[in-house]
Scaffold this active site. Structure first.
Site, mmCIF file in Angstrom:
data_model
loop_
_atom_site.group_PDB
_atom_site.id
_atom_site.type_symbol
_atom_site.label_atom_id
_atom_site.label_comp_id
_atom_site.label_asym_id
_atom_site.label_seq_id
_atom_site.Cartn_x
_atom_site.Cartn_y
_atom_site.Cartn_z
ATOM 1 N N THR A 73 0.429 -1.049 0.239
ATOM 2 C CA THR A 73 0.015 -0.189 -0.170
ATOM 3 C C THR A 73 0.763 1.234 -0.634
ATOM 4 O O THR A 73 1.646 1.233 -0.266
ATOM 5 C CB THR A 73 -1.160 -0.105 1.285
ATOM 6 O OG1 THR A 73 0.217 0.114 2.104
ATOM 7 C CG2 THR A 73 -1.949 -1.286 1.618
ATOM 8 N N ASP A 74 -0.247 2.861 -0.456
ATOM 9 C CA ASP A 74 0.771 3.631 0.192
ATOM 10 C C ASP A 74 0.512 4.440 1.331
ATOM 11 O O ASP A 74 -0.041 3.558 2.495
ATOM 12 C CB ASP A 74 0.447 4.635 -1.152
ATOM 13 C CG ASP A 74 -1.373 5.287 -1.118
ATOM 14 O OD1 ASP A 74 -1.765 4.587 -0.046
ATOM 15 O OD2 ASP A 74 -1.911 5.700 -2.235
ATOM 16 N N ALA A 75 1.114 5.510 1.869
ATOM 17 C CA ALA A 75 0.489 5.974 2.662
ATOM 18 C C ALA A 75 -0.423 6.309 3.138
ATOM 19 O O ALA A 75 -0.711 6.197 4.192
ATOM 20 C CB ALA A 75 1.355 7.146 2.636
ATOM 21 N N VAL A 129 -3.975 2.411 0.449
ATOM 22 C CA VAL A 129 -4.829 2.071 -0.376
ATOM 23 C C VAL A 129 -3.453 0.893 -0.919
ATOM 24 O O VAL A 129 -2.153 1.828 -1.581
ATOM 25 C CB VAL A 129 -5.224 3.007 -1.478
ATOM 26 C CG1 VAL A 129 -5.726 2.407 -3.448
ATOM 27 C CG2 VAL A 129 -5.904 3.215 -0.120
#
Length: 132
Positions: free
Chosen positions: A13-15, A18
């Protein structure tokens, strides 16, 4: 249809938690690799025979954001078989069959030493056609 469970890890995931867009390709790759293993095909044996499968084309439709700690399933079917290529239809879905990403992936069979197309071994074609 071949189904492979995917757990979304933090590293996927990103920050914001997601799934990062390129990781959907990783999920689909894992499912295709696991399908090969499930039908008894070892990629190390293929490599020893100078055979490799490479992605030639990938079309993805990002339908919904998958998130950290979700448990999802990659569904994979072969939709077209040619002498030196396979086209897979893949979907990442949840338990309610909600689609998060779907893709059409063209995989070519090559001679690794020559980096040229070669016929897919017949036993692999038969197994994929049996499973689709």
């Amino acid at each position: 249809m071949f189904r492979w469970p995917i757990s979304v890890y933090y590293e996927d995931t990103d920050a914001g938690g997601v799934v990062y867009h390129s990781n959907y390709l990783n999920f689909f790759e894992r499912a295709r690799t696991e399908w090969l293993k499930a039908i008894g095909v070892k990629q190390t044996a293929l490599l020893a025979e100078d055979i490799a499968f490479v992605v030639k084309k990938a079309e993805l439709d990002f339908c919904r954001a998958a998130r950290f700690e979700q448990n999802l399933t990659v569904e994979t079917v072969v939709i077209e078989t040619k002498k030196a290529s396979l086209t897979f239809q893949q979907r990442l879905v949840d338990e309610q069959d909600v689609v998060y990403c779907e893709g059409k992936i063209l995989v070519a069979c090559i001679s690794l030493s020559r980096m040229r197309p070669r016929a897919i071994p017949q036993n692999i074609v038969q197994e994929f056609n049996r499973g689709s």
